[in-house]
Scaffold this active site. Structure first.
Site, PDB file in Angstrom:
ATOM      1  N   TYR A 255       0.899  -1.257   0.342  1.00 49.47           N
ATOM      2  CA  TYR A 255      -0.175  -0.063  -0.243  1.00 49.47           C
ATOM      3  C   TYR A 255       1.008   1.392  -0.214  1.00 49.47           C
ATOM      4  O   TYR A 255       1.383   1.315   0.103  1.00 49.47           O
ATOM      5  CB  TYR A 255      -1.297  -0.181   1.309  1.00 49.47           C
ATOM      6  CG  TYR A 255      -0.238   0.394   2.468  1.00 49.47           C
ATOM      7  CD1 TYR A 255      -0.257   2.181   3.188  1.00 49.47           C
ATOM      8  CD2 TYR A 255      -0.082  -0.404   3.472  1.00 49.47           C
ATOM      9  CE1 TYR A 255       0.331   2.252   4.313  1.00 49.47           C
ATOM     10  CE2 TYR A 255       1.078  -0.037   4.704  1.00 49.47           C
ATOM     11  CZ  TYR A 255       0.961   1.117   5.146  1.00 49.47           C
ATOM     12  OH  TYR A 255       1.245   1.790   6.543  1.00 49.47           O
ATOM     13  N   CYS A 256      -0.343   2.034  -0.232  1.00 47.15           N
ATOM     14  CA  CYS A 256       0.870   3.763  -0.452  1.00 47.15           C
ATOM     15  C   CYS A 256       0.377   4.614  -0.079  1.00 47.15           C
ATOM     16  O   CYS A 256      -0.436   4.498   1.335  1.00 47.15           O
ATOM     17  CB  CYS A 256       1.753   3.875  -1.702  1.00 47.15           C
ATOM     18  SG  CYS A 256       0.138   4.107  -3.052  1.00 47.15           S
ATOM     19  N   ARG A 257      -0.228   6.064   0.061  1.00 42.02           N
ATOM     20  CA  ARG A 257      -1.050   7.284  -0.188  1.00 42.02           C
ATOM     21  C   ARG A 257      -2.547   6.707  -0.317  1.00 42.02           C
ATOM     22  O   ARG A 257      -3.106   7.696   0.259  1.00 42.02           O
ATOM     23  CB  ARG A 257      -0.216   8.152  -0.623  1.00 42.02           C
ATOM     24  CG  ARG A 257       1.488   8.451   0.042  1.00 42.02           C
ATOM     25  CD  ARG A 257       1.636   9.666  -0.813  1.00 42.02           C
ATOM     26  NE  ARG A 257       3.278  10.372  -0.398  1.00 42.02           N
ATOM     27  CZ  ARG A 257       4.357  10.457  -1.247  1.00 42.02           C
ATOM     28  NH1 ARG A 257       4.137  10.628  -2.478  1.00 42.02           N
ATOM     29  NH2 ARG A 257       5.423  10.558  -0.887  1.00 42.02           N
TER      30      ARG A 257
END
Length: 220
Positions: free
Chosen positions: A177-179
């Site tokens: 996952y990221c932002r």
């Protein structure tokens, strides 16, 4: 003050928020600052604009009391004025996703291969990560991970993945996952790891989405 004047004043004050977030770049600034405080220079680089323009956008957000700043040496460091501002960004995005066909189509292109998305709910992901059945990796920069991250997630910035492959056992599924949904860092991580033979999927959530849903985060 007359009733009409009072009502006009009330709506005018709320409209200040709408005006402040009416720019795509300012919305992206809110998303970036939801990950933690950043200097004007870092924000300008992330947005691919010059520092002067980034400062102007930040000034507009500050006028609406959505961001605050402090000086650190020769740098100006910005942060959101409250967690509710991060939630405002998530709410705006969700409303847009629900009502704007153009945004729905754009998102469909981003997730054109559904098999690359983790097919599990947030609670299931949390439980599986806790039991070690899946490995959750946070592919944002380390400083963003240090501010807040999903429970049981490991920090593994995209730029470091290739030299840290030994930390990832191939026998377990990896979830990146990221932002948030608009972030492409998890796509980069997914492509890299899949090319190395790993079973890897991604989730669209970021820290702001997790927080807006009332789920726990780990900090520090």
């Amino acid at each position: 003050m007359k009733k009409r004047e009072l009502k006009d004043l009330l709506y005018e004050q709320v409209a200040r928020i709408g005006k402040a977030v009416s720019s795509p770049k300012r919305l992206e600034l809110l998303e970036l600052l939801a990950q933690g405080e950043k200097t004007v220079e870092v924000l300008a680089t992330e947005l691919s604009i010059d520092v002067k323009l980034a400062s102007a956008h930040l000034k507009a957000l500050k006028a609406a009391r959505l961001v605050e700043h402090r000086r650190e040496g020769k740098y100006m460091v910005y942060r959101l004025s409250g967690e509710d501002v991060a939630q405002l960004w998530v709410t705006l995005r969700l409303v847009a996703e629900e009502h704007l066909v153009e945004l729905q189509l754009a998102l469909q292109k981003m997730v054109a291969q559904p098999d690359k998305l983790a097919q599990m709910g947030r609670a299931d992901l949390l439980a599986q990560a806790k039991r070690g059945e899946v490995i959750v990796i946070d592919v944002r920069p380390q400083e963003e991970y240090d501010v807040a991250h999903l429970p049981h997630a490991r920090s593994m910035p995209v730029a470091e993945i290739e030299r840290r492959l030994a930390e990832l056992p191939k026998g377990r599924e990896i979830v990146a996952y990221c932002r948030g949904p608009f972030c492409l860092l998890s796509d980069e991580a997914q492509k890299l790891l899949a090319g190395k033979g790993y079973r890897v999927r991604k989730i669209l959530d970021g820290v702001a989405e997790w927080q807006a849903a009332g789920l726990p985060l780990e900090r520090g």
